[in-house]
Design a protein around this motif. Structure first.
Motif, short mmCIF file in Angstrom:
data_model
loop_
_atom_site.label_atom_id
_atom_site.label_comp_id
_atom_site.label_asym_id
_atom_site.label_seq_id
_atom_site.Cartn_x
_atom_site.Cartn_y
_atom_site.Cartn_z
N LEU A 38 0.79 -1.06 -0.18
CA LEU A 38 0.18 -0.02 -0.07
C LEU A 38 0.93 1.41 0.03
O LEU A 38 0.51 2.25 -0.55
N ASP A 39 1.93 1.28 0.75
CA ASP A 39 3.01 2.23 0.72
C ASP A 39 3.38 2.72 -0.66
O ASP A 39 3.77 3.72 -0.94
N ARG A 40 3.85 1.42 -1.42
CA ARG A 40 4.13 1.73 -2.84
C ARG A 40 3.33 2.08 -3.60
O ARG A 40 3.69 3.04 -4.46
N ILE A 41 2.05 1.97 -3.52
CA ILE A 41 1.15 2.32 -4.32
C ILE A 41 0.93 3.99 -4.01
O ILE A 41 0.95 4.70 -5.05
N ALA A 42 0.79 4.28 -2.75
CA ALA A 42 0.76 5.75 -2.34
C ALA A 42 2.08 6.39 -2.87
O ALA A 42 1.97 7.76 -2.99
#
Length: 280
Positions: A38-42
């Motif tokens: 999720l952090d990579r997507i953000a």
């Protein structure tokens, strides 16, 4: 190294269990729980510190957390009332950084709520994802749209249709709409096993950044042109476009062989034909 001052949050699985949030098939929900993913997507849109952001269908708030951790000021629209208590807890953990709207994203004025320059970041519900995308891509360009970027999770097939190139099976109207005044790329592929529950298909995150629209071209003309061309994509252009006033003349003026088929015509060629149609 500076201490991490971000709020300590319970694991997403615990949040889902505490609030009884089973994913709803009717709402097209599939939850992402891997916080590193999720952090990579953000991170795909670039730096978000103090930037406005807009999310559709946050569910239990997995991607919402990541966007907030990145420093954005976020407006999130959630249709499922079951998720609102979990999102309210998240809003308390990030004071003045998250505003949740209870409602249907198809009915919400995203520009009015999020403000100009917002980054739209979402794991879109499968049943409304394409419709929302088309709405954002059809926004007024003045000379750019109100949003700064789109970072959106789709089923792989939809993602491939957005970024498709000519002479490929996925190339069609959505590719032209996504590319004639924007740059679109697949930023990340996501395996079905990353979701709870796992969907039947693979997914991908598409990143779209706007650019200045070509001069002398109207979106409505381009839409009519591609609707006619791809509506009968197996036919030659001279057949599929013969009922569209000015299209065959524009095709000739652009130097495009009328015996070609729709999937062989590039985005730039469609833009040129539409420009010439508007001059007739």
């Amino acid at each position: 190294m500076a201490a991490d001052t971000r709020p300590a949050l319970p694991p997403l699985r615990d949040v889902i269990a505490a609030h009884g949030l089973q994913a709803s098939k009717a709402l097209g929900q599939n939850f992402l729980l891997d916080e590193q993913l999720l952090d990579r997507i953000a991170a795909i849109p670039g730096p978000l510190k103090d930037a406005p952001a807009f999310e559709v269908g946050p569910g239990p708030g997995g991607l919402t957390r990541a966007i907030l951790r990145a420093g954005a000021r976020l407006v999130a629209v959630e249709r499922d009332a079951r998720c609102l208590p979990a999102l309210a807890e998240l809003a308390e953990a990030f004071p003045s950084r998250l505003r949740v709207i209870s409602g249907d994203a198809m009915q919400v004025d995203a520009r009015a709520e999020a403000g100009d320059g917002a980054h739209i970041i979402a794991n879109l519900p499968y049943n409304v994802g394409t419709a929302l995308l088309v709405g954002w891509l059809s926004a007024a360009w003045e000379p750019l749209p109100w949003w700064s970027s789109l970072t959106l999770m789709f089923q792989m097939e939809v993602a491939e249709r957005i970024v498709a190139r000519p002479d490929s099976d996925h190339y069609g109207r959505l590719a032209v709409l996504g590319q004639w005044r924007s740059d679109a790329r697949i930023a990340m592929k996501v395996h079905r096993s990353a979701f709870t529950p796992p969907p039947k298909v693979m997914s991908a995150v598409v990143h779209i950044t706007p650019k200045a629209a070509p001069q002398g071209v109207q979106l409505k003309t381009l839409e009519r042109l591609t609707a006619a061309a791809f509506g009968q994509r197996r036919k030659m252009l001279r057949q599929s476009l013969k009922g569209l006033p000015g299209a065959l003349e524009a095709l000739e003026a652009a130097g495009i062989d009328p015996q070609r088929r729709a999937e062989t015509v590039s985005v730039d060629e469609y833009v040129e034909v539409a420009r010439l149609m508007d001059r007739v």
